[in-house]
Design a protein around this motif. Structure first.
Motif, mmCIF file in Angstrom:
data_model
loop_
_atom_site.group_PDB
_atom_site.id
_atom_site.type_symbol
_atom_site.label_atom_id
_atom_site.label_comp_id
_atom_site.label_asym_id
_atom_site.label_seq_id
_atom_site.Cartn_x
_atom_site.Cartn_y
_atom_site.Cartn_z
ATOM 1 N N LEU A 58 0.829 -1.202 0.000
ATOM 2 C CA LEU A 58 0.000 0.000 0.000
ATOM 3 C C LEU A 58 0.863 1.251 0.000
ATOM 4 N N ASP A 59 1.825 1.250 0.874
ATOM 5 C CA ASP A 59 2.585 2.475 1.080
ATOM 6 C C ASP A 59 3.989 2.119 1.548
ATOM 7 N N VAL A 60 4.948 2.943 1.173
ATOM 8 C CA VAL A 60 6.327 2.666 1.577
ATOM 9 C C VAL A 60 6.900 3.882 2.291
ATOM 10 N N HIS A 61 7.400 3.667 3.519
ATOM 11 C CA HIS A 61 8.101 4.733 4.250
ATOM 12 C C HIS A 61 9.491 4.239 4.554
ATOM 13 N N GLY A 62 10.466 4.650 3.774
ATOM 14 C CA GLY A 62 11.838 4.170 3.991
ATOM 15 C C GLY A 62 11.888 2.682 3.806
ATOM 16 N N ALA A 63 12.267 1.969 4.885
ATOM 17 C CA ALA A 63 12.393 0.526 4.768
ATOM 18 C C ALA A 63 11.139 -0.194 5.257
ATOM 19 N N VAL A 64 10.102 0.566 5.585
ATOM 20 C CA VAL A 64 8.883 -0.067 6.092
ATOM 21 C C VAL A 64 7.793 0.025 5.036
ATOM 22 N N CYS A 65 7.056 -1.056 4.910
ATOM 23 C CA CYS A 65 6.049 -1.132 3.861
ATOM 24 C C CYS A 65 4.741 -1.597 4.496
#
Ligand SMILES: Nc1ncnc2c1ncn2[C@@H]1O[C@H](COP(=O)(O)OP(=O)(O)OP(=O)(O)O)[C@@H](O)[C@H]1O
Ligand SMILES: [Mg+2]
Lengths: 268, 356
Positions: free
Chosen positions: B245-252
């Motif tokens: 859905l969404d990617v923030h840096g290394a977290v998805c």
């Protein structure tokens, strides 16, 4: 007895054994006859023809000539056959199986073909070795070497190449790794091959028929030539000595192999 | 300090490629494993370093020296083979003395060194035995002593435990590791057994079809596998299909059947957004008993299978149309579940690894 052999198998084995031993028995008994001619069963038993063999210039010289020829053939065949077996076992190229078949072909070709082919070659090539001991020697080597390739090849097939690799990475040069590791482990195969080469050469007839020189005949040719004219039992007596020599050489090498094993176990 | 270096090494056998463009750097004193399925080129790699196989392309350096063209006997590398390769016509003593004799050491010194090597591997008293009079574990000890006695720069081990039974294998695993540590020798260990690699190694290179897929410490390889292949090859994995859905840096954040969960990305890959991803969660990372009612993510599932294994109980849980295996410690404070129980499934946000 722990392992029982089924009775039918045992009977078959005994029959087979008798079948193999019978010709030897015939030769031995025929050579011990008292009669004037080669017969079986013999007419009485005596050492008459054995003594005649020992006094016969013709047979004795043929016997020793065959012995020397077989010995020289054995030496060269053993070296050539071992080298060829190593080459076949170690090289990895497409024609390997074809090469192996080629090396072994003298065994499957009729001896007459090999003998005649060599004779024709020696005559036409003008090498000057047709009907000389050199030509005969070459023919015997050609005919005996495949047996060495066969036995050495079999022992190389069970020899684990990583033994040689282990020796190499422990600091041994290729030559030393062969001498200290590979050779002792295939020595049995080499020994068996050299006995084969000796026996095959000693009993060789067809190749010798085409290649032997008139003044130095191997034993089988001498026997054949004399039996063509008169059916005398000293040929059978010569056979007794040939059989004895072959049996002795087999026993002797067996003995040598065991002694070598014993020595290895004791030193170190 | 880099001690062993493979630069763009490849090996072709005719038209087949056993090793392709291999780059490896191994530190001094390191226990480095090559791990991969059968036929992936592990032994070929090891044999190129030992000098038995010539690389088709590339260069191998040991301690700064280019050894690519050197024959095995000039390399100062010790190798232990899968079948141990004990010389059958020599006693244990002569086997271990072999390398020392080749180095032309004086007799007295050879005797002294062999004796201490035998003591080191716990085989004192076996000097006069032959290979056929040794058990598998004893052959292994002799093979190792034979190599260590020459004090090589590098120790190579090619599946040294695969010929032993399970109990012996466990024992030798720690024994080899301990010897390696006390000698401090740079070691390269080939295995297809992931548990051996995880237990013994400082670092592992995972190989497949002649290529290195990932290099890392056992923790990195196990917890952050770079691909689905590695995840499935090493340890047991639950692989859940979802959509990024969404990617923030290394977290998805990932949608799995309408529930949003998070996973770590092994590579920082923003382009993954909106695409299908696989979420890896190890069975022992999943909990069926919440510590805290507000904990997320939380998926609803049903117990479909129960496998009792003594120290642990394993449950197969159906979540929507997918299944996960869950491993739960057999502890009195964790209630036992029954077949067809409805459960809630949790894991720490860190425990999920998202892979394209
Ligand atoms: N001497 C050779 N000739 C031809 N092909 C070879 C040779 N040695 C290895 N290969 C091929 O190279 C590939 C890699 O072999 P290698 O022995 O390195 O695999 P491995 O990872 O050690 O496997 P295993 O775990 O089964 O030992 C295989 O496909 C093999 O068939
Ligand atoms: Mg292998």
């Amino acid at each position: 007895m722990e392992r029982k052999i089924p009775l039918p198998m045992l009977i078959l084995a005994i029959l087979g054994f008798c079948y193999l031993l019978f010709p030897i028995l015939v030769v031995v008994l025929a050579g011990l006859t008292t009669g004037e001619f080669l017969t079986f069963p013999p007419k009485g038993l005596s050492l008459r023809w054995v003594i005649s063999f020992l006094n016969s210039e013709k047979y004795l010289s043929a016997f020793f000539f065959s012995f020397k020829l077989a010995l020289m053939t054995m030496i060269v065949s053993t070296i050539l056959g071992t080298a060829a077996a190593l080459f076949i076992a170690r090289s990895r190229f497409v024609g390997r199986t074809a090469l192996r078949a080629f090396f072994l072909s003298p065994v499957v070709l009729p001896g007459v073909v090999v003998g005649f082919a060599l004779y024709a070659f020696f005559i036409t090539s003008g090498l000057g070795i047709s009907r000389t001991i050199w030509g005969l020697w070459i023919g015997h080597i050609l005919y005996s070497t495949p047996y060495v390739i066969g036995t050495v090849g079999a022992s190389l097939a069970t020899f684990d190449v990583s033994l040689e690799e282990a020796a190499r990475s422990l600091g041994a040069s290729p030559m030393r790794a062969f001498r200290k590791i590979t050779f002792p482990n295939i020595a049995q195969g080499i020994q068996a091959g050299s006995i084969f080469a000796f026996i095959v050469s000693f009993g060789q007839f067809e190749v010798s028929l085409f290649l032997s020189a008139p003044n130095s005949e191997p034993l089988p040719i001498a026997m054949y030539n004399s039996l063509r004219y008169k059916f005398e039992p000293d040929a059978a007596a010569a056979g007794i000595f040939a059989i004895t020599l072959v049996i002795a050489s087999v026993l002797l090498t067996n003995r040598l192999v065991n002694i070598r094993r014993l020595l290895e176990r004791q030193d170190g | 300090m880099v001690y062993v270096e493979f630069s763009t090494i490849s090996k072709h056998f005719g038209t087949s490629v056993a090793v392709a463009d291999l780059d490896l750097q191994i530190e001094q004193g390191e226990f480095f494993s090559l791990l991969g399925p059968s036929g992936c080129g592990k032994s070929t790699t090891l044999r190129m370093l030992a000098g038995f196989v010539k690389p088709t392309t590339g260069q191998i350096r040991v301690n700064g020296r280019n050894v690519t063209a050197l024959p095995p006997e000039a390399r100062d590398i010790g190798i232990v083979f899968q079948n141990y390769a004990i010389f059958p016509h020599m006693t244990v003593f002569d086997n271990i003395a072999f390398g020392l004799v080749e180095r032309k050491l004086p007799r007295v010194e050879i005797k002294q060194k062999v004796d201490s090597a035998l003591a080191e591997v716990g085989m004192t008293g076996f000097e006069d035995r032959y290979e056929r009079e040794l058990s598998g574990g004893q052959k292994q000890r002799v093979a190792l002593a034979r190599v260590l006695v020459i004090e090589p720069e590098i120790l190579l081990l090619d599946e040294p435990l695969s010929a032993l039974d399970k109990k012996m294998r466990e024992e030798m695993k720690y024994w080899i590791k301990n010897i390696q540590k006390s000698v401090g020798i740079t070691t390269i260990y080939v295995t297809h057994d992931q548990s051996e690699a995880l237990t013994m190694s400082d670092r592992i290179a995972v190989m497949d079809q002649g290529r290195v897929l990932q290099i890392g410490t056992p923790v990195e390889i196990y917890e952050q596998p770079a691909s689905r292949f590695i995840a499935e090859f090493i340890g047991e994995s639950n692989l859940l299909d979802g959509t990024a859905l969404d990617v923030h840096g290394a977290v998805c954040s990932i949608d799995i059947d309408g529930t949003t969960v998070t996973g770590r990305l092994t590579q920082n890959n923003a382009a993954i957004k909106g695409q299908a991803v696989t979420l890896l969660v190890r069975p022992e990372m999943i909990r069926l008993h919440s510590l805290d009612a507000s904990e997320k993510p939380k998926l609803n599932g049903t117990v479909r299978e129960i496998i009792y294994q003594g120290s642990v109980v394993r449950y197969r849980i159906q979540i929507g149309h997918q299944h996960v295996m869950v491993e739960v410690a057999n502890r009195p404070d964790l209630a036992r579940l029954d077949l067809d129980d409805d459960v809630e499934v949790y894991w720490n946000a860190d425990s999920g690894v998202a892979m394209p």
